[in-house]
Design a protein around this motif. Structure first.
Motif, PDB file in Angstrom:
ATOM      1  N   SER A 140       0.873  -0.975   0.044  1.00 39.64           N
ATOM      2  CA  SER A 140       0.080   0.026  -0.104  1.00 39.64           C
ATOM      3  C   SER A 140       0.842   1.213   0.035  1.00 39.64           C
ATOM      4  CB  SER A 140      -0.982  -0.089   1.210  1.00 39.64           C
ATOM      5  OG  SER A 140      -1.465   1.131   1.447  1.00 39.64           O
ATOM      6  N   ALA A 141       2.010   1.365   0.804  1.00 42.51           N
ATOM      7  CA  ALA A 141       2.841   2.427   0.732  1.00 42.51           C
ATOM      8  C   ALA A 141       3.303   2.607  -0.418  1.00 42.51           C
ATOM      9  CB  ALA A 141       4.008   1.964   1.923  1.00 42.51           C
ATOM     10  N   ILE A 142       3.861   1.727  -1.033  1.00 39.95           N
ATOM     11  CA  ILE A 142       4.712   1.712  -2.502  1.00 39.95           C
ATOM     12  C   ILE A 142       3.527   2.393  -3.548  1.00 39.95           C
ATOM     13  CG2 ILE A 142       5.576   0.477  -4.311  1.00 39.95           C
ATOM     14  CD1 ILE A 142       6.858  -1.452  -2.272  1.00 39.95           C
ATOM     15  N   HIS A 143       2.411   1.671  -3.604  1.00 42.38           N
ATOM     16  CA  HIS A 143       1.103   2.049  -4.202  1.00 42.38           C
ATOM     17  C   HIS A 143       0.909   3.483  -4.055  1.00 42.38           C
ATOM     18  CE1 HIS A 143      -3.358   1.757  -5.279  1.00 42.38           C
ATOM     19  NE2 HIS A 143      -2.569   1.851  -6.533  1.00 42.38           N
ATOM     20  N   GLN A 144       1.027   4.011  -2.808  1.00 46.29           N
ATOM     21  CA  GLN A 144       0.701   5.301  -2.456  1.00 46.29           C
ATOM     22  C   GLN A 144       1.651   6.311  -2.998  1.00 46.29           C
ATOM     23  OE1 GLN A 144      -1.184   6.322   1.501  1.00 46.29           O
ATOM     24  NE2 GLN A 144      -1.174   3.917   1.555  1.00 46.29           N
ATOM     25  N   CYS A 145       3.016   5.948  -3.076  1.00 46.28           N
ATOM     26  CA  CYS A 145       4.124   6.613  -3.279  1.00 46.28           C
ATOM     27  C   CYS A 145       4.432   7.008  -4.855  1.00 46.28           C
ATOM     28  CB  CYS A 145       5.592   6.142  -2.835  1.00 46.28           C
ATOM     29  SG  CYS A 145       5.685   6.047  -1.121  1.00 46.28           S
ATOM     30  N   VAL A 146       3.944   5.675  -5.483  1.00 45.95           N
ATOM     31  CA  VAL A 146       4.257   5.747  -7.169  1.00 45.95           C
ATOM     32  C   VAL A 146       3.268   6.863  -7.891  1.00 45.95           C
ATOM     33  CG1 VAL A 146       4.132   4.373  -9.284  1.00 45.95           C
ATOM     34  CG2 VAL A 146       4.955   3.542  -7.062  1.00 45.95           C
ATOM     35  N   LYS A 147       3.910   7.570  -8.728  1.00 44.69           N
ATOM     36  CA  LYS A 147       3.269   8.410  -9.718  1.00 44.69           C
ATOM     37  C   LYS A 147       3.049   7.883 -11.112  1.00 44.69           C
ATOM     38  CE  LYS A 147       2.828  13.318  -8.342  1.00 44.69           C
ATOM     39  NZ  LYS A 147       3.605  14.530  -8.524  1.00 44.69           N
ATOM     40  N   HIS A 207       7.060  -8.278  -6.452  1.00 49.03           N
ATOM     41  CA  HIS A 207       7.742  -8.460  -7.750  1.00 49.03           C
ATOM     42  C   HIS A 207       6.623  -8.411  -8.871  1.00 49.03           C
ATOM     43  CE1 HIS A 207       9.604 -10.819 -10.765  1.00 49.03           C
ATOM     44  NE2 HIS A 207       8.669 -11.897 -10.688  1.00 49.03           N
ATOM     45  N   HIS A 208       5.422  -9.128  -8.287  1.00 51.30           N
ATOM     46  CA  HIS A 208       4.200  -9.330  -9.267  1.00 51.30           C
ATOM     47  C   HIS A 208       3.433  -8.171  -9.359  1.00 51.30           C
ATOM     48  CE1 HIS A 208       4.989 -13.643  -9.969  1.00 51.30           C
ATOM     49  NE2 HIS A 208       5.072 -13.874  -8.668  1.00 51.30           N
ATOM     50  N   LEU A 209       3.269  -7.568  -7.955  1.00 54.08           N
ATOM     51  CA  LEU A 209       2.275  -6.340  -8.344  1.00 54.08           C
ATOM     52  C   LEU A 209       2.775  -5.156  -8.980  1.00 54.08           C
ATOM     53  CD1 LEU A 209       1.172  -5.966  -4.492  1.00 54.08           C
ATOM     54  CD2 LEU A 209      -0.440  -6.015  -6.469  1.00 54.08           C
ATOM     55  N   PHE A 210       4.211  -5.061  -8.730  1.00 56.68           N
ATOM     56  CA  PHE A 210       4.740  -3.875  -9.397  1.00 56.68           C
ATOM     57  C   PHE A 210       5.820  -4.069 -10.714  1.00 56.68           C
ATOM     58  CE2 PHE A 210       3.772  -2.801  -4.891  1.00 56.68           C
ATOM     59  CZ  PHE A 210       3.260  -1.986  -5.158  1.00 56.68           C
ATOM     60  N   GLY A 211       6.086  -5.439 -11.027  1.00 55.31           N
ATOM     61  CA  GLY A 211       6.829  -5.825 -12.217  1.00 55.31           C
ATOM     62  C   GLY A 211       8.331  -5.582 -11.868  1.00 55.31           C
ATOM     63  N   ILE A 239      10.974   8.537  -2.020  1.00 58.85           N
ATOM     64  CA  ILE A 239       9.640   8.823  -1.693  1.00 58.85           C
ATOM     65  C   ILE A 239       9.129   7.864  -0.735  1.00 58.85           C
ATOM     66  CG2 ILE A 239       7.395   9.458  -2.165  1.00 58.85           C
ATOM     67  CD1 ILE A 239       8.867  11.376  -3.679  1.00 58.85           C
ATOM     68  N   ALA A 240       8.843   8.137   0.625  1.00 57.31           N
ATOM     69  CA  ALA A 240       8.430   7.132   1.483  1.00 57.31           C
ATOM     70  C   ALA A 240       6.970   7.271   1.873  1.00 57.31           C
ATOM     71  CB  ALA A 240       9.446   7.158   2.830  1.00 57.31           C
ATOM     72  N   GLN A 241       6.517   6.375   2.372  1.00 60.03           N
ATOM     73  CA  GLN A 241       5.024   6.690   3.036  1.00 60.03           C
ATOM     74  C   GLN A 241       5.061   6.343   4.414  1.00 60.03           C
ATOM     75  OE1 GLN A 241       2.462   3.920   4.004  1.00 60.03           O
ATOM     76  NE2 GLN A 241       0.985   5.632   4.848  1.00 60.03           N
ATOM     77  N   LEU A 242       4.886   7.275   5.351  1.00 58.58           N
ATOM     78  CA  LEU A 242       4.836   7.308   6.730  1.00 58.58           C
ATOM     79  C   LEU A 242       3.577   7.201   7.472  1.00 58.58           C
ATOM     80  CD1 LEU A 242       7.626   8.405   5.831  1.00 58.58           C
ATOM     81  CD2 LEU A 242       7.788   9.500   8.056  1.00 58.58           C
ATOM     82  N   GLY A 243       3.507   6.485   8.689  1.00 52.13           N
ATOM     83  CA  GLY A 243       2.114   6.886   9.502  1.00 52.13           C
ATOM     84  C   GLY A 243       2.374   5.896  10.605  1.00 52.13           C
ATOM     85  N   LEU A 244       1.370   6.039  11.517  1.00 52.61           N
ATOM     86  CA  LEU A 244       1.154   5.286  12.712  1.00 52.61           C
ATOM     87  C   LEU A 244       1.011   3.678  11.964  1.00 52.61           C
ATOM     88  CD1 LEU A 244      -0.808   7.529  15.051  1.00 52.61           C
ATOM     89  CD2 LEU A 244       1.620   6.832  15.116  1.00 52.61           C
TER      90      LEU A 244
END
Ligand code: MG
Length: 363
Positions: A140-147, A207-211, A239-244
């Motif tokens: 989810s973090a990677i998905h949120q970071c990627v444009k 690997h599969h989700l983002f190729g 770019i990192a995604q942060l949160g509790l």
């Protein structure tokens, strides 16, 4: 495909509503009743909880584990805009494929599906124009970071390190293993976190989700679990995604994507309260499961399915007190080394090998 929230509610079903992700998803949905309509709930062994959920959330129908065709019924019900796949283990694979074939988007919390049959699942999702939105906090973090994924050079997946990060893993009890320092999760994934196999399954999932090739997926130990993962662009920008560390955020984002709602948000993140963010390299000698997963991933074909099946059975044996924690990777390693890998397997071949590994493992 998403139609957006606009005037109508997004219709959703939850497979695995009585588990850890399922119950937290319902906590999210309770705050978003004007945005979502629940079509169906599928629960596990906890029938009492499933009944309570049905009374409270009033889905159109519920299915219990006793109902053999229940998951197929939900996943072929085209009323659904999105299905949250929140079961753990291999039971998630077939319903996920059914939902994909029916054009229903998937919020995927079941990592075994992609580990076992990532190529087939992603291929069918592309063919059916279905979104697979990761619920796992790292993805989810990677998905949120990627444009623009084509501009990304490297994925950096963080790991808390589990309860034995700086302690011995010899002769530990089930109770010690289930005391995860940061995350509230189901038993299977909590054991996987203690061996770092969870991170191993996550690199295969990534690997599969983002190729991405495996040498472009890095694991970093980050005990505070504040940085949920990061990406490095070609120009070196990170770019990192942060949160509790709360699963509510990635669950809600998977359901509300591409929109964001305040929903269940209970507390703002404070950099000064977090104070310290530590990072270290994973110790592959102490946690060989991670090295095994990289190897199985790079080998490809049926190797990740064997890794997954052997690990899953060994984890259950550990939870039943039959083996030690460090036996899990040994059993998994043996299953992998005695397996003749099939490249580009069919779904039937994967399922047959999965079954064979599970039967052979303790015989
Ligand atoms: Mg995770």
């Amino acid at each position: 495909m998403y139609n957006g929230f606009m005037a109508c509610k997004r219709k959703i079903s939850i497979i695995g509503s009585t588990g850890s992700i399922g119950t937290q998803a319902l906590e999210v949905l309770e705050k978003l009743q004007d945005k979502f309509e629940i079509i169906a709930l599928a629960g596990g062994d906890n029938i009492v909880l499933l009944k309570q959920q049905a009374q409270k959330f009033k889905p159109r129908y519920v299915v219990s584990r006793a109902d053999n065709n229940g998951l197929e019924r939900i996943c072929s019900d085209k009323e659904n805009d999105i299905i949250l796949m929140a079961v753990s283990g291999k039971v998630g694979l077939k319903p996920t494929l059914t939902a994909i074939e029916n054009g229903i988007d998937i919020a995927l919390a079941n990592k075994e599906t992609l580990v076992m049959a990532g190529e087939i699942v992603m291929q069918r999702a592309r063919e059916n124009n279905v979104n697979i939105i990761p619920v796992d906090s790292e993805h989810s973090a990677i998905h949120q970071c990627v444009k623009d994924i084509s501009q990304v050079d490297k994925l950096i997946i963080t790991a808390s390190g589990g309860p034995f990060l700086h302690k011995s893993t010899e002769n530990v009890t089930v109770e010690q293993t289930l005391l995860h320092p940061r995350w509230k999760m189901g038993k299977k994934i909590t054991v996987d976190s203690a061996t770092l196999m969870n991170k191993g399954l996550e690199i295969i999932e990534a690997h599969h989700l983002f190729g991405f090739d495996y040498d472009k997926i890095e694991v970093v130990i980050h005990p505070q679990s504040i940085v949920h993962s990061a990406i490095e662009y070609k120009d070196g920008s990170v770019i990192a995604q942060l949160g509790l560390p709360s699963m509510h955020i990635p669950i809600q984002y998977a359901l509300s994507y591409p929109e964001r709602f305040e929903g269940i948000k209970s507390k703002s993140f404070s950099f000064t309260e977090a104070a310290r963010l530590d990072f270290e390299k994973p110790d592959l000698a102490k946690f060989p499961a991670l090295a095994l997963a990289y190897e199985a991933g790079k080998t490809g074909g049926t190797a990740p399915a064997v890794l997954n099946a052997a690990n899953e059975e060994a984890v259950y044996a550990f939870l039943e007190g039959k083996i030690k924690l460090n036996d899990i990777y040994k059993i998994t390693e043996m299953a992998l080394s005695s397996h003749n890998v099939i490249q580009n397997p069919t779904l039937d071949e994967i399922l047959a090998i999965d079954a064979e590994v599970r039967i052979k493992i303790f015989s």
